[in-house]
Write a protein that holds these residues in place. Structure first.
Motif, PDB file in Angstrom:
ATOM      1  N   ALA A   1      25.010 -23.582  30.943  1.00  0.00           N
ATOM      2  CA  ALA A   1      23.816 -24.017  31.674  1.00  0.00           C
ATOM      3  C   ALA A   1      24.164 -25.001  32.782  1.00  0.00           C
ATOM      4  O   ALA A   1      23.466 -25.072  33.804  1.00  0.00           O
ATOM      5  N   ALA A   2      25.226 -25.782  32.580  1.00  0.00           N
ATOM      6  CA  ALA A   2      25.685 -26.687  33.630  1.00  0.00           C
ATOM      7  C   ALA A   2      26.517 -25.944  34.665  1.00  0.00           C
ATOM      8  O   ALA A   2      26.394 -26.174  35.871  1.00  0.00           O
ATOM      9  N   THR A   3      27.360 -25.032  34.205  1.00  0.00           N
ATOM     10  CA  THR A   3      28.280 -24.330  35.095  1.00  0.00           C
ATOM     11  C   THR A   3      27.539 -23.471  36.115  1.00  0.00           C
ATOM     12  O   THR A   3      27.876 -23.472  37.304  1.00  0.00           O
ATOM     13  N   VAL A   4      26.520 -22.736  35.676  1.00  0.00           N
ATOM     14  CA  VAL A   4      25.839 -21.832  36.601  1.00  0.00           C
ATOM     15  C   VAL A   4      25.079 -22.610  37.681  1.00  0.00           C
ATOM     16  O   VAL A   4      24.962 -22.142  38.816  1.00  0.00           O
ATOM     17  N   PHE A   5      24.577 -23.786  37.333  1.00  0.00           N
ATOM     18  CA  PHE A   5      23.905 -24.599  38.352  1.00  0.00           C
ATOM     19  C   PHE A   5      24.886 -24.988  39.451  1.00  0.00           C
ATOM     20  O   PHE A   5      24.602 -24.858  40.646  1.00  0.00           O
ATOM     21  N   LEU A   6      26.056 -25.492  39.055  1.00  0.00           N
ATOM     22  CA  LEU A   6      27.044 -25.926  40.036  1.00  0.00           C
ATOM     23  C   LEU A   6      27.528 -24.764  40.889  1.00  0.00           C
ATOM     24  O   LEU A   6      27.741 -24.902  42.099  1.00  0.00           O
ATOM     25  N   PHE A   7      27.707 -23.590  40.271  1.00  0.00           N
ATOM     26  CA  PHE A   7      28.140 -22.416  41.026  1.00  0.00           C
ATOM     27  C   PHE A   7      27.087 -22.040  42.069  1.00  0.00           C
ATOM     28  O   PHE A   7      27.414 -21.861  43.253  1.00  0.00           O
ATOM     29  N   ALA A   8      25.835 -21.917  41.642  1.00  0.00           N
ATOM     30  CA  ALA A   8      24.778 -21.545  42.580  1.00  0.00           C
ATOM     31  C   ALA A   8      24.599 -22.608  43.656  1.00  0.00           C
ATOM     32  O   ALA A   8      24.383 -22.292  44.840  1.00  0.00           O
ATOM     33  N   ASN A   9      24.705 -23.864  43.280  1.00  0.00           N
ATOM     34  CA  ASN A   9      24.540 -24.959  44.225  1.00  0.00           C
ATOM     35  C   ASN A   9      25.615 -24.934  45.306  1.00  0.00           C
ATOM     36  O   ASN A   9      25.360 -25.278  46.461  1.00  0.00           O
TER      37      ASN A   9
END
Length: 403
Positions: A53-61
């Motif tokens: 849940a943290a990783t996908v935010f950073l990737f999309a960001n």
């Protein structure tokens, strides 16, 4: 190419609201970290599995900013920021009502997609609406929100999550996004001129990107910010581990020490208008590099934790002296396509961080953090001196004496 004409000052209320939006966007980057244990218990998964849940935010960001930059150039930066705030709020609400890890992961991915528009386009909007002579001080005021968000994001998530549960964290963030987005829409209605789009932005999104990359100065700024991000964060990421390993510092104290970096950045923001007037952008760049060299050498040599704590504060002040100068120059890479330019700027900073930390990690595992600190202590001043010299050469070639 000369910049489009810009007013000498932007409405203070607009800058304040953009800063609030930047606070939410920056806080969102780290707010989920202290919630991982709660998420694992809530969804019956391991902490490692919950970290998606943290990783996908950073990737999309990091990735979707490439879409938002040219989009803001074409349709207006302020309207896109306002819509992104409302969209991010909706995605946070989706996170708050998630009934499974997959649903939360999707919500966090969509939050990263929408939220990634806010900071780069806000900076580009300042570039469009504030004259170059006042731009660095104005950007420093805007940085107040971003700096506070980075400084308090994890603490905010931990405190609210512990008090009211992890879902409440997303409700709070949604409220901040809505407040900023609705207020920006109201300001644009009252002052339609601040919502104008860049008149000279033409061509496709990809075409705008390539038009920026064809410029030697843009390539210089982008390269420097990528190296700055990679070396600085490649070293600073391991400050907490170093404090624990060398000084047996507890995790609560480590959190406070790492937050001191944000305090240093906030200190810079408070005095930036004086420093810009006294030192100019070349002086800020040079002395920021010197400060980073001293800070990382202090971390490497620190005989006690208190010395390393002081070095962390100095690193915050010095990093923002250098990075604020890079941001200001980033707004001038392609005046007719500032959104695209700042999107590339943000992407290269993200890529630098993504590369720097994995390179540093095996060195820290084998020899500890001091060798990485020493590398940063040598490299970052040299990078700052080189960029300061590049600003001088560019000013001389253009006959620009403002620096």
């Amino acid at each position: 190419m000369s910049a489009p004409a810009a007013p000498t000052a932007a409405p203070p209320l607009a800058i304040a609201l953009l800063s609030v939006a930047a606070f939410a966007a920056a806080a969102n980057m780290r707010v989920i970290d202290p919630l991982l244990v709660q998420l694992s218990a809530s969804f019956g998964v391991t902490v490692g599995e919950a970290s998606i849940a943290a990783t996908v935010f950073l990737f999309a960001n990091g990735v979707f900013v490439l879409v938002h930059g040219p989009f803001g150039d074409r349709y207006g930066k302020m309207p896109v920021v306002a819509i992104a705030c409302v969209g991010a709020a909706a995605c946070c609400l989706l996170g708050a009502i998630s009934t499974s890890l997959n649903m939360l992961t999707l919500a966090r991915f969509l939050t990263g997609v929408t939220s990634s528009a806010i900071i780069p386009l806000a900076i580009a909007w300042v570039g469009d609406n504030v004259s170059y002579e006042k731009r660095q001080a104005t950007l420093a005021r805007f940085l107040t929100g971003q700096t506070l968000g980075l400084m308090t994001g994890a603490a905010l998530g931990g405190a609210i999550g512990d008090w009211l549960g992890w879902r409440s964290v997303f409700w709070v963030l949604a409220g901040i996004y809505v407040m900023a987005g609705v207020a920006l829409l109201a300001v644009m209605r009252a002052r339609p001129e601040i919502a104008r789009r860049t008149e000279r932005s033409q061509g496709s999104m990809i075409g705008q990107m390539f038009s920026v990359l064809r410029r030697p100065w843009a390539l210089t700024v982008i390269l420097v910010v990528a190296l700055e991000g990679g070396v600085f964060w490649g070293a600073f990421t391991f400050v907490g581990a170093d404090l624990h390993q060398r000084f047996d510092m507890g995790f609560a104290a480590i959190g406070l020490a790492v937050a001191a970096f944000g305090a240093g950045g906030f200190l810079y923001v408070m005095v930036a208008h004086h420093l810009v007037r006294i030192l100019g952008e070349r002086g800020l760049c040079t002395w920021g590099g010197v400060g980073l060299g001293i800070a990382f050498a202090g971390m490497a040599l620190a005989p006690v934790a208190e010395v390393e704590f002081a070095a962390i504060v100095l690193s915050g002040v010095s990093f923002y002296m250098l990075h604020n100068t890079l941001q200001t120059n980033g707004t001038q890479m392609a005046p007719e396509a500032r959104g695209a330019g700042m999107a590339l700027f943000a992407l290269c900073l993200f890529i630098g961080q993504a590369i720097g930390v994995p390179i540093a990690a095996p060195i820290v595992d084998r020899w500890g953090a001091p060798p990485i600190f020493w590398a940063a202590a040598v490299f970052l001043p040299l990078l700052a001196f080189w960029f300061s010299a590049a600003i001088t050469r560019r000013s001389q070639l253009s006959g620009d004496t403002r620096n």
